[in-house]
Design an enzyme around this catalytic site. Structure first.
Site, PDB file in Angstrom:
ATOM      1  N   PHE A 236       0.847  -1.193   0.000  1.00 44.46           N
ATOM      2  CA  PHE A 236       0.000   0.000   0.000  1.00 44.46           C
ATOM      3  C   PHE A 236       0.887   1.250   0.000  1.00 44.46           C
ATOM      4  CE2 PHE A 236      -2.797   3.233   1.789  1.00 44.46           C
ATOM      5  CZ  PHE A 236      -3.920   3.052   1.012  1.00 44.46           C
TER       6      PHE A 236
ATOM      7  N   ASP B 267       1.953  -5.174   8.454  1.00 48.77           N
ATOM      8  CA  ASP B 267       0.761  -4.322   8.373  1.00 48.77           C
ATOM      9  C   ASP B 267      -0.443  -5.252   8.271  1.00 48.77           C
ATOM     10  OD1 ASP B 267      -1.405  -2.797   7.457  1.00 48.77           O
ATOM     11  OD2 ASP B 267      -0.129  -1.413   6.332  1.00 48.77           O
TER      12      ASP B 267
ATOM     13  N   TYR C 250     -10.847   0.367  10.765  1.00 46.71           N
ATOM     14  CA  TYR C 250     -12.046   0.822  10.042  1.00 46.71           C
ATOM     15  C   TYR C 250     -12.472  -0.127   8.921  1.00 46.71           C
ATOM     16  CZ  TYR C 250      -8.261   3.129   7.338  1.00 46.71           C
ATOM     17  OH  TYR C 250      -7.112   3.411   6.656  1.00 46.71           O
ATOM     18  N   LYS C 251     -11.695  -1.190   8.695  1.00 46.10           N
ATOM     19  CA  LYS C 251     -12.076  -2.131   7.640  1.00 46.10           C
ATOM     20  C   LYS C 251     -12.890  -3.270   8.269  1.00 46.10           C
ATOM     21  CE  LYS C 251      -7.851  -1.070   5.034  1.00 46.10           C
ATOM     22  NZ  LYS C 251      -8.345  -0.252   3.941  1.00 46.10           N
TER      23      LYS C 251
ATOM     24  N   ARG D 193     -12.671  -4.524  -6.896  1.00 40.73           N
ATOM     25  CA  ARG D 193     -12.430  -5.262  -5.644  1.00 40.73           C
ATOM     26  C   ARG D 193     -13.762  -5.543  -4.946  1.00 40.73           C
ATOM     27  NH1 ARG D 193      -8.350  -2.433  -1.588  1.00 40.73           N
ATOM     28  NH2 ARG D 193     -10.157  -1.061  -1.437  1.00 40.73           N
TER      29      ARG D 193
HETATM   30  C1  LIG Z   1      -2.287  -1.891   3.870  1.00 41.11           C
HETATM   31  C2  LIG Z   1      -2.729  -0.520   4.263  1.00 41.11           C
HETATM   32  N1  LIG Z   1      -1.952   0.225   5.074  1.00 41.11           N
HETATM   33  C3  LIG Z   1      -2.338   1.469   5.446  1.00 41.11           C
HETATM   34  C4  LIG Z   1      -3.534   2.003   5.000  1.00 41.11           C
HETATM   35  C5  LIG Z   1      -3.976   3.383   5.351  1.00 41.11           C
HETATM   36  O1  LIG Z   1      -3.397   3.925   6.468  1.00 41.11           O
HETATM   37  P1  LIG Z   1      -4.079   5.147   7.213  1.00 41.11           P
HETATM   38  O2  LIG Z   1      -5.208   4.600   8.029  1.00 41.11           O
HETATM   39  O3  LIG Z   1      -2.988   5.754   8.000  1.00 41.11           O
HETATM   40  O4  LIG Z   1      -4.651   6.089   6.188  1.00 41.11           O
HETATM   41  C6  LIG Z   1      -4.355   1.259   4.168  1.00 41.11           C
HETATM   42  C7  LIG Z   1      -5.645   1.825   3.690  1.00 41.11           C
HETATM   43  O5  LIG Z   1      -6.406   1.264   2.998  1.00 41.11           O
HETATM   44  C8  LIG Z   1      -3.939  -0.032   3.785  1.00 41.11           C
HETATM   45  O6  LIG Z   1      -4.701  -0.765   2.968  1.00 41.11           O
END
Ligand SMILES: Cc1ncc(COP(=O)(O)O)c(C=O)c1O
Length: 418
Positions: free
Chosen positions: A126, A196, A221-222, A377
């Protein structure tokens, strides 16, 4: 391939079927975007109203103690811990994934000797992970080295490698890494492993302690349904306590913040990773959504969630194979490699973005990610997605393609968020 009748029969037998009642999904919507923003738990609005009216309105500043606001980052971390294979006291909730990544990557690099300054990751990671890593390696005089494919990662783990930084489930393809195997390879090379978990937490089995990982971060939030911009989390292997130093040395990561001393002295363990005042209202929404996970635990826990997620993604892949032969699958067919989403690409002459907008107008909500190829997706949150949703979503996709309704000009207009 599952017929609509078979899907309804599977839903009637689904041991997790009652969990859907705990979500406020709009009627007529097939929500397949929980991999981007989870749905609203029904209990969340009342919990937020209580936090605002009673805890804040009536309790005022005393609620920092009386309503336990000050302990929320640790308490929510403890609630989250079993879903990611961590122990109580090891997880801290707060800040965003990007900020927590900055903290842990900095800490990990600092733990390594000066000769190790390379961070290994994937080109398809990401973007925020890559951007944050670019900043951290430049602060440390290091280098970010990117693998083009998962198979290329082991060869990059050499004597210069300080940290292997990966996203467990890829945001585009939904491909899942073998966390234990890659962590082992990183350790054998003398590197630390940082994961992550944005697309993993609450969706797939994660065993941070079992894999002997070093650091992890992720969002809520997912699949955790904490709400838009919900707080992220951070985990560190307890053996690194006392050695890892995070760079955002705010007052609530101090060993004794209410002594208001002049000099920073880090708190023990994960508490050091707290920077400032917790976002209480956002944490309250996450607290409410974690109640649904307590119910899921009683109905079979992660094993049941994973089994249902795989059944849904398998059924979706089979239906697309049969009814949309022009689509090419961009997610793994092999169950062990698949997260809880399926991505497909359409032939170049079909505007995938417009197809997704047309689908959304028919009530099937997924999303589109630009790139080569552009991806449609579809996320399958096992807490609230039904087998019949899979059948109906593919039928509507077939219709949008057959009627070419996606060619309507309104579906070509790009919004800020895709
Ligand atoms: C793998 C991954 N890392 C980080 C993030 C986003 O990070 P943040 O919540 O700091 O915007 C996302 C957002 O979709 C993501 O898919």
């Amino acid at each position: 391939m599952t017929s609509r009748e078979q899907a309804l029969a599977l839903d009637a037998l689904d041991p997790l079927g009652t969990l859907r009642e705990h979500f406020a999904l709009p009627p007529g919507v097939i929500y397949l975007d929980g991999n981007s923003l989870g749905a609203l738990p029904k209990a969340t609005p009342a919990r937020l109203a209580r936090a605002v009216q009673q805890e804040w309105g009536d309790g005022l500043i005393a609620s920092w103690n009386n309503a336990g606001w000050i302990n929320m980052p640790r308490r929510l971390g403890d609630r989250l811990a079993p879903w990611i294979g961590a122990q109580p006291g090891e997880v801290l909730v707060g800040d965003s994934t990007s900020i927590n990544l900055y903290k842990v990557l900095h800490a990990a690099l600092q733990m390594q000797p000066p000769g190790r300054r390379v961070v290994v990751s994937e080109r398809s990671n990401f973007p925020t992970d890559l951007y944050i890593a670019q900043s951290v390696v430049s602060d440390h005089g290091g280098e970010l080295v990117l693998a083009d494919a998962p198979e290329d990662i082991p060869a990059l783990l050499d004597a210069r490698c300080a940290v292997l930084m990966l996203t467990h489930v890829n945001y585009r393809s939904g491909r899942m890494h073998d966390m234990a195997a890659l962590t082992r390879l990183a350790h054998e090379a003398g590197a630390l492993a940082l994961w992550d978990l944005c697309h993993s937490a609450g969706a797939v089995p994660v065993d941070l302690r079992g894999a002997d990982a070093d650091f992890a971060i992720g969002c809520s939030y997912k699949y955790l349904n904490g709400g838009p911009g919900a707080p992220a989390f951070v985990w560190m292997h307890p053996s690194h306590a006392g050695r890892a130093r995070q760079p955002l040395t705010g007052w609530l990561g101090h060993a004794a913040p209410f002594e208001f001393g002049t000099h920073y002295r880090p708190a023990d363990g994960i508490q050091q990773f707290q920077c400032g005042t917790p976002a209480v209202l956002a944490m309250t929404a996450l607290d409410a959504s974690l109640d649904v996970f307590d119910l899921a635990r009683k109905l079979g826990g992660m094993a049941a969630l994973r089994a249902k997620s795989l059944a849904l993604t398998e059924a979706f892949i089979a239906a697309v194979d049969t009814h949309v032969p022009s689509a090419s699958l961009q997610s793994p067919r092999e169950a062990a490699l698949r997260g809880s989403q399926v991505s497909i690409a359409l032939p170049a002459e079909v505007d995938g973005y417009a197809v997704m907008q047309a689908l959304i107008s028919r009530g099937v909500v997924g999303d589109f990610r630009a790139g080569e190829p552009g991806l449609l997706r579809f996320g399958f949150t096992p807490l609230y997605t039904r087998h019949v949703d899979v059948v109906d979503a593919v039928a509507l996709l077939v219709d949008v393609l057959a009627t070419e309704s996606w060619r309507t000009p309104e579906f070509q207009r790009r919004s800020a968020v895709t």
